[in-house]
Structure formats: structure tokens, C-alpha cells
Design an enzyme around this catalytic site. Sequence first.
Site, short mmCIF file in Angstrom:
data_model
loop_
_atom_site.label_atom_id
_atom_site.label_comp_id
_atom_site.label_asym_id
_atom_site.label_seq_id
_atom_site.Cartn_x
_atom_site.Cartn_y
_atom_site.Cartn_z
NE ARG A 45 -3.85 -2.15 2.29
CZ ARG A 45 -4.18 -2.99 3.27
NH1 ARG A 45 -3.51 -2.98 4.41
NH2 ARG A 45 -5.18 -3.81 3.12
CE LYS A 102 -0.28 -14.10 17.02
NZ LYS A 102 0.81 -13.49 16.31
CD GLU A 186 0.89 -9.96 18.25
OE1 GLU A 186 0.21 -9.69 17.27
OE2 GLU A 186 1.92 -10.67 18.17
CE LYS A 201 1.95 -16.88 18.75
NZ LYS A 201 2.94 -16.14 19.55
N GLY A 298 9.63 -12.02 15.71
CA GLY A 298 10.69 -11.26 15.04
C GLY A 298 10.81 -11.61 13.58
N1 HSE Z 1 3.67 -11.01 20.07
C1 HSE Z 1 4.01 -12.36 19.80
C2 HSE Z 1 4.80 -12.90 20.98
C3 HSE Z 1 4.87 -12.52 18.57
O1 HSE Z 1 5.16 -12.12 21.87
O2 HSE Z 1 5.04 -14.10 21.01
C4 HSE Z 1 4.26 -13.14 17.38
O3 HSE Z 1 3.31 -14.11 17.62
#
Ligand code: HSE
Length: 422
Positions: A45, A102, A186, A201, A298
Site C-alpha cells: 500500500r 495466526k 503485538e 496459537k 521477530g
Molecule cells: N507477540 C508475539 C509474541 C509474537 O510475543 O510471542 C508473534 O506471535
Amino acid sequence: MKSLKIGICGWGNVATGMFNALHDNVDAIKQNSGCSFNIEVIGARRDNPKCNPGNTKIVRDIFEVCNHDIDVVVELIGGVDVARELILKAINNKKHVITANKAVIYHHGDEIFTAAKEQGVKVLFESAVCAGTPIIKLLSEELAANNITKISGMLNGTSNFILSNMEEGSEFEPTLALAQKEGYAEPDPAFDIEGMDAAHKIGILSSIAYGSPLPPEDFYIEGITHIEKDDFTYAADMGYTIKHLAVAKLERNSLELRAHPALIKVSSHLANLKGVRNGMELDTDLIGKIHIAGSGAGQESTASGLISDLIHLSNCPNVDSSQKEQQKSVHELSVFGDLVFQYYFYLDAEDKPGVMASITSLLASKKVGIESIVQKEDRGKDSVPIILITDPFKENDHAELQKELLGLDSVKAIRSIRIEAE
Ligand code: HSE
């Protein structure tokens, strides 16, 4: 040489990380896999000043990427609704899809996999769970001969980073700020510290291991915001540390799904995984316990997972022969209130005669056994910490017991943490 034509959607950290890794590690990728990848088009974008895409074609309408002569759309825009629309468009245009997203897999996985099956394309998402730490293919391929009875572990790097630092004496807030600065958290860190990210997850892992639906039915999710630094000291005195655990467990045809803080033995494998690392323990019938740990967040770790999906796709593009059927779960989701845990209670109580007796009498009246109860040193205040470890009892009785303990005249504050059975 197997090669794939790629369209990337999104041009943020994750996409540029994959772009750079494909460039920087081109020799390793060729040597290790025999595959080569050509990025034909990028849906961006806006430009990203941190990465120059060279001569690669850029389109501003990300949906247009799906119309190009490519084998696979790599969805890296994040979010849920637009990502879903984009993935479904790619599938309908008979493109394979790779995503690191996810949330979209958690909320719309079943719909997406059904559409992919109808169109004869693959949807791969290794980096959606624990970034490049290879848990998805481990479960769906390498361990496919096993009955897996339990998956448990730290699936949120930010929470593990915060709790590990608190264990070393840091405070919650500055450690969260550091996790944000390092880019682990996040965009809305509530997803990390309130347990949602880990829940996404474990929901996805459960769908692979146990065929549970995506989205899953509601399950118990609790974050780490009520954990205090002192809890680590008291837990350590009894041989425990505190982790944020996500658990999927199959017992007698009943599926347990939960994500919450837990005391675990300091001698356990998971207890020793500190910092931003993710770590999981898998209980299997043929190999016994398996441990896997690695960076779960990361740019570089995510790039590793995305490229592993590209390699998988190059090696096995044929959906009929290799795509796993999505089996619908035959397992009932356990009711969280019916589960049984031992609990750690911290009580801030007045230092006066009869306090211990009032606490133990209340527990006796509730038929809750005590494994240990210790009054800690006087902190120079007019109250003292009392640390209580209960025998196992039903989660349904936990909230009421906590309320009644707090109702005792001498108890000023209370908090509790479940203890994960070994
Ligand atoms: N914010 C997530 C964590 C990273 O701290 O594991 C990606 O899933």
C-alpha cells in the site's frame, strides 16, 4: 531445480524480513533444498523506507497480486477481515497461500481450508505459530504416526520475556515497555499480556493435533497482569517458577484447551526456557516427551518459517497426494470448571493470633486439603504474607473459595495461581 513464482501481499516488517532472507540466504536455500524462488510482484500500500525491492514489480492494490501469473500468494498484511478476503480471493484464483497470520487462521481456518480443498490448492502457515520454530510441520508431518496426549508450553514470547525478567527482580511495566521497544509485543500488547496471542496459537495447534474446529469453541484464557514479583520468590521457595502456559490435552476422549499462568517445577524443561523464547513439550506415545524451543517472534524467525513453507510447496505442490484431510474433531471440549488443579494462594493477612486457624478452618469446611501453609517474614507492615498450597480441587470451587478467604476479617488481599500437574 524446483522454482516458484511468488506474490507478496504486505510490505511491513515481516514481508521485508522474508524478502531480505530470500536474498541473503539464497545460497543456503539452494544448497539445502534445491529450490529457487522468484518474487514476481509485491502488493504494498506504501513504500517501506527500510527495504528497497529493486526491480520487483510493486502494485498498490494488494488484491491485484492474486491476478498475476504466480504460484503462491504470501499473505503478510495481518489483521483478520481483509486478510480473510485476500486469502479467499487467492484460493479462488487457484493460487497456493502461505500466511504468517495466526488470527485469520484461528478465526477462519476451517472456512479457508475448505475453500482451498475445493480449489485444489494448499494453505500453509508454519510461521503463524511460534514464527520459525517448526511446530506446525512437526505436528502435522514428523509426528503424524503418534497419538499426542498433551501439548503444553509458552507460546507467547512477550509473556515469557516479562515473567523471566520479573523472576530476576524486574517490575512488570518497564519490562513490557522493553518488549514493545524490542518489537516482540503485538501492536496492541493486551493480546500478549491478556493471553489472547497464546490462545490463538494453542487453538491452531489443537486443530492440527486433535482436529478441533477453527475457530474453536470458547475456552479459558487468562493473562499475566495479576502476577507480582514476590510470587516468584515464594514459588521458588517451594521449587516452582511461574510461566504462562497454553495447553491442549486429550484425556478419555475429552479435549482440554486453556491458556493461563501456572506454577511449574523449576526442574522441568519448560522452566528453564527464559526470555522471549517459545518452548513446548509434546507428550507422544511412540517417542515419549519431545521438547522444542526457539525464537517465536521477530522478522528473521518469521522469515525462516515462511521460507520453510515455500520449500515445502516446491517439494510437494500436488494437493491430492499430500494435503492432509481436515478431520472434524470427535472430542468434546472439557468444561474448564470441571478440571482439577492444585493452587498457590498468596494471602496478605493481619499478623495476629488465630489467623492461621481461621484460614485452615475455612478450607476444612470446604473440604479442601492443604499441602503446605507458611507464614512468611514480617515486612515491617501491619500484615504478613501467608503462602498456601492446596491439594487438588475442582476449578468450579476456586472462585468461591477465594472470595470466602478474602471475606475473613484478617485477610486484606489475595491472589492465586494454578499449579500445572507434572
Ligand atoms: N507477540 C508475539 C509474541 C509474537 O510475543 O510471542 C508473534 O506471535
